[in-house]
Design a protein around this motif. Structure first.
Motif, PDB file in Angstrom:
ATOM      1  N   ASP A 145      17.573  36.321 -12.178  1.00 40.11           N
ATOM      2  CA  ASP A 145      16.408  35.935 -11.372  1.00 40.11           C
ATOM      3  C   ASP A 145      15.190  35.649 -12.237  1.00 40.11           C
ATOM      4  N   GLU A 146      14.998  36.414 -13.311  1.00 43.19           N
ATOM      5  CA  GLU A 146      13.833  36.210 -14.168  1.00 43.19           C
ATOM      6  C   GLU A 146      13.854  34.853 -14.852  1.00 43.19           C
ATOM      7  N   MET A 147      15.041  34.361 -15.189  1.00 44.84           N
ATOM      8  CA  MET A 147      15.143  33.073 -15.889  1.00 44.84           C
ATOM      9  C   MET A 147      15.300  31.894 -14.938  1.00 44.84           C
ATOM     10  N   ASP A 148      15.295  32.122 -13.647  1.00 45.87           N
ATOM     11  CA  ASP A 148      15.455  31.045 -12.684  1.00 45.87           C
ATOM     12  C   ASP A 148      14.335  30.019 -12.847  1.00 45.87           C
ATOM     13  N   THR A 149      14.696  28.742 -12.802  1.00 42.92           N
ATOM     14  CA  THR A 149      13.717  27.681 -13.054  1.00 42.92           C
ATOM     15  C   THR A 149      12.632  27.630 -11.980  1.00 42.92           C
ATOM     16  N   GLU A 150      12.985  27.862 -10.735  1.00 42.40           N
ATOM     17  CA  GLU A 150      11.967  27.864  -9.679  1.00 42.40           C
ATOM     18  C   GLU A 150      11.002  29.018  -9.850  1.00 42.40           C
ATOM     19  N   HIS A 151      11.533  30.176 -10.200  1.00 38.54           N
ATOM     20  CA  HIS A 151      10.676  31.336 -10.449  1.00 38.54           C
ATOM     21  C   HIS A 151       9.716  31.046 -11.609  1.00 38.54           C
ATOM     22  N   ARG A 152      10.230  30.385 -12.660  1.00 36.47           N
ATOM     23  CA  ARG A 152       9.371  30.073 -13.800  1.00 36.47           C
ATOM     24  C   ARG A 152       8.293  29.066 -13.422  1.00 36.47           C
ATOM     25  N   SER A 153       8.627  28.066 -12.610  1.00 34.53           N
ATOM     26  CA  SER A 153       7.624  27.077 -12.197  1.00 34.53           C
ATOM     27  C   SER A 153       6.501  27.738 -11.408  1.00 34.53           C
ATOM     28  N   ARG A 154       6.864  28.628 -10.504  1.00 34.58           N
ATOM     29  CA  ARG A 154       5.819  29.337  -9.741  1.00 34.58           C
ATOM     30  C   ARG A 154       4.941  30.155 -10.670  1.00 34.58           C
ATOM     31  N   ARG A 155       5.551  30.809 -11.647  1.00 29.82           N
ATOM     32  CA  ARG A 155       4.778  31.624 -12.573  1.00 29.82           C
ATOM     33  C   ARG A 155       3.821  30.770 -13.398  1.00 29.82           C
ATOM     34  N   LEU A 156       4.266  29.599 -13.836  1.00 33.23           N
ATOM     35  CA  LEU A 156       3.395  28.718 -14.605  1.00 33.23           C
ATOM     36  C   LEU A 156       2.195  28.270 -13.788  1.00 33.23           C
ATOM     37  N   PHE A 157       2.442  27.854 -12.541  1.00 31.99           N
ATOM     38  CA  PHE A 157       1.330  27.411 -11.691  1.00 31.99           C
ATOM     39  C   PHE A 157       0.356  28.562 -11.425  1.00 31.99           C
ATOM     40  N   GLU A 158       0.873  29.754 -11.209  1.00 33.70           N
ATOM     41  CA  GLU A 158      -0.005  30.907 -10.983  1.00 33.70           C
ATOM     42  C   GLU A 158      -0.875  31.184 -12.196  1.00 33.70           C
ATOM     43  N   GLU A 159      -0.282  31.124 -13.403  1.00 35.22           N
ATOM     44  CA  GLU A 159      -1.057  31.395 -14.614  1.00 35.22           C
ATOM     45  C   GLU A 159      -2.089  30.307 -14.873  1.00 35.22           C
ATOM     46  N   LEU A 160      -1.717  29.047 -14.637  1.00 29.99           N
ATOM     47  CA  LEU A 160      -2.688  27.964 -14.823  1.00 29.99           C
ATOM     48  C   LEU A 160      -3.848  28.090 -13.840  1.00 29.99           C
ATOM     49  N   ASP A 161      -3.549  28.436 -12.586  1.00 30.34           N
ATOM     50  CA  ASP A 161      -4.612  28.631 -11.595  1.00 30.34           C
ATOM     51  C   ASP A 161      -5.500  29.808 -11.982  1.00 30.34           C
ATOM     52  N   ARG A 162      -4.887  30.874 -12.478  1.00 28.16           N
ATOM     53  CA  ARG A 162      -5.672  32.051 -12.860  1.00 28.16           C
ATOM     54  C   ARG A 162      -6.584  31.728 -14.033  1.00 28.16           C
ATOM     55  N   ASN A 163      -6.069  31.001 -15.042  1.00 26.97           N
ATOM     56  CA  ASN A 163      -6.903  30.633 -16.184  1.00 26.97           C
ATOM     57  C   ASN A 163      -8.039  29.707 -15.771  1.00 26.97           C
ATOM     58  N   ALA A 164      -7.744  28.753 -14.888  1.00 23.37           N
ATOM     59  CA  ALA A 164      -8.806  27.856 -14.414  1.00 23.37           C
ATOM     60  C   ALA A 164      -9.870  28.634 -13.642  1.00 23.37           C
ATOM     61  N   ARG A 165      -9.427  29.591 -12.826  1.00 28.54           N
ATOM     62  CA  ARG A 165     -10.378  30.397 -12.067  1.00 28.54           C
ATOM     63  C   ARG A 165     -11.234  31.264 -12.991  1.00 28.54           C
ATOM     64  N   ASP A 166     -10.601  31.850 -14.011  1.00 25.95           N
ATOM     65  CA  ASP A 166     -11.361  32.661 -14.964  1.00 25.95           C
ATOM     66  C   ASP A 166     -12.364  31.822 -15.734  1.00 25.95           C
ATOM     67  N   GLN A 167     -11.980  30.591 -16.094  1.00 27.96           N
ATOM     68  CA  GLN A 167     -12.895  29.730 -16.823  1.00 27.96           C
ATOM     69  C   GLN A 167     -14.087  29.330 -15.955  1.00 27.96           C
ATOM     70  N   ARG A 168     -13.840  29.061 -14.672  1.00 28.95           N
ATOM     71  CA  ARG A 168     -14.963  28.736 -13.779  1.00 28.95           C
ATOM     72  C   ARG A 168     -15.917  29.907 -13.637  1.00 28.95           C
ATOM     73  N   GLU A 169     -15.367  31.133 -13.625  1.00 25.87           N
ATOM     74  CA  GLU A 169     -16.236  32.300 -13.490  1.00 25.87           C
ATOM     75  C   GLU A 169     -17.018  32.574 -14.762  1.00 25.87           C
ATOM     76  N   ARG A 170     -16.386  32.340 -15.944  1.00 26.83           N
ATOM     77  CA  ARG A 170     -17.072  32.613 -17.201  1.00 26.83           C
ATOM     78  C   ARG A 170     -18.102  31.544 -17.539  1.00 26.83           C
ATOM     79  N   MET A 171     -17.760  30.280 -17.315  1.00 23.40           N
ATOM     80  CA  MET A 171     -18.649  29.164 -17.686  1.00 23.40           C
ATOM     81  C   MET A 171     -18.819  28.225 -16.500  1.00 23.40           C
ATOM     82  N   PRO A 172     -19.594  28.633 -15.490  1.00 24.06           N
ATOM     83  CA  PRO A 172     -19.734  27.780 -14.298  1.00 24.06           C
ATOM     84  C   PRO A 172     -20.434  26.463 -14.583  1.00 24.06           C
TER      85      PRO A 172
END
Length: 417
Positions: A363-390
């Motif tokens: 399950d950890e190596m499943d491609t769909e699971h990995r795609s969701r994880r990538l999108f979550e991390e990219l969204d989190r980084n974008a959100r953190d960047q907006r909060e740090r440097m609005p």
């Protein structure tokens, strides 16, 4: 042909040797220190301005990001130490008790100005300056030399851009995946036979030693992440960092589950001794399943570290096919274990643990699971960047919104023309 091949191999080894972090760090540090010393000889009143090359030597790091952060902190540390020494020189001389007070005050100031690992440098600078008779001239000369060293160190990394350490991080991740694969293959071979308890315990120790390998891979990945930050030669550095980091996180989870699986095999071997842990048919299915999962682990590492889209697509196809085959073998193994439990229910909990642990790895190596994880991390980084440097985020969004407007305006002008 053989001569050409040998020369190309030697040239490849030479290039890899000069890209080695130790070689790159040594050459860059020596160059920066020599240039800083030459510049300081012209600008500093000191006859031997060694503070400038010392600062350049400490400031220059393998990556541009580390150079910037270390340079700012080191300059702050040295200037703070010099100012503390100047204040003490106006009040007291150099005695044992004034030296103790100087160290305490310098360390306290170092924590206040937040120079992190350079806190001792504040006290060192203060002691060196206070120990000189002509305190005033030496203090400001030391500040000038420190600035020269920091500027030269930063300039060396700007004019001689450091390499991007993605290849080294990728090799570390793939090396970890291959070590996991080898351990899985050995565990599968022993599950199909009659291993002694000591041998099963040895596999458990090998699984535990993988934690040390993860620490080394994490260090290589951190260096690669630093080399991507503030690097003008890299596009989409955030995407590269997220792909590698999430890939290492997945492999770390797989190694933890593998360690639990090795413990289950060890306990099962002890519980069924002197009989084999599995019957011949079930042991063969376990060996086949671990072999397929092991190959999938390597395919996953290749997918994570492939910079070219075509290579990534090929690795993703192999990974998906391997995981499908592993899921089929897992279902077959589940049926065989159910039949064994019906014949002898003493070790049913071990069989259930084996299925649970291999399921978790798949399950950890499943491609769909990995795609969701990538999108979550990219969204989190974008959100953190907006909060740090609005403000910077709003500026980027306004520039991005202005591009289609300019394009539309250009088309309307062409139409009018």
């Amino acid at each position: 042909m053989r001569l050409v091949r040998d020369r190309s191999t030697s040239f490849g080894r030479l290039v890899r040797r000069y890209r080695d972090p130790v070689v790159v760090q040594t050459l860059r540090s020596a160059t920066a220190a020599a240039i800083a010393y030459v510049v300081a000889l012209r600008l500093s009143p000191e006859p031997a301005p060694l503070t400038a090359p010392l600062t350049a030597l400490l400031v220059v790091q393998v990556t541009l990001y580390a150079t910037l952060t270390n340079g700012i902190r080191r300059v702050n540390a040295v200037v703070a130490g010099v100012l503390v020494a100047i204040a003490f020189s106006q009040l007291v001389g150099l005695t044992w008790w004034s030296l103790a007070l100087l160290i305490v005050a310098s360390l306290a100031v170092g924590h206040l100005v937040r120079v992190d690992e350079y806190v001792p440098e504040v006290a060192i600078s203060a002691m060196l300056v206070l120990g000189v008779t002509t305190v005033g001239d030496t203090a400001w000369a030391r500040v000038v030399e420190t600035l020269i060293g920091a500027v030269v160190g930063l300039g060396c990394n700007l004019l001689l851009p450091p390499p991007v350490w993605l290849d080294e991080a990728g090799e570390s991740i793939e090396g970890l995946a291959r070590r996991v694969r080898q351990l899985m293959l050995r565990m599968g071979e022993e599950a199909a036979g009659r291993p002694p308890v000591e041998q099963a315990t040895q596999r458990l120790y090998e699984a535990r030693r993988l934690d040390h390998d993860i620490v080394e891979v994490d260090a290589a990945l951190r260096q690669a992440e630093d080399s991507l930050r503030l690097n003008p030669r890299v596009r989409e550095g955030l995407l590269h960092r997220v792909v590698l980091r999430t890939g290492l996180d997945t492999l770390e989870i797989c190694t933890v589950v593998l360690r639990v699986l090795a413990r289950t095999f060890t306990d099962l071997t002890k519980a069924r001794a002197p009989e084999p842990p599995f019957t011949p048919g079930t042991g063969a299915a376990v060996e086949q399943l671990l072999s397929e999962i092991a190959d999938s682990v390597v395919s996953f590492a290749v997918l994570v570290t492939s910079p070219v889209s075509t290579s990534a697509e090929s690795a993703e196809s192999r990974l998906a096919a391997g995981l499908r085959q592993a899921a089929t073998t897992r279902d077959k193994l589940a049926q065989l274990l159910l039949e064994e439990v019906e014949r002898d229910a003493r070790t049913w909990h071990f069989y259930g643990a084996v299925l649970t642990e291999v399921n978790r790895i798949i399950d950890e190596m499943d491609t769909e699971h990995r795609s969701r994880r990538l999108f979550e991390e990219l969204d989190r980084n974008a959100r953190d960047q907006r909060e740090r440097m609005p403000r910077l985020t709003r500026l980027r969004e306004s520039v991005r919104d202005a591009r289609p407007l300019r394009r539309v305006a250009g088309q309307s002008v062409d139409d009018d023309g």
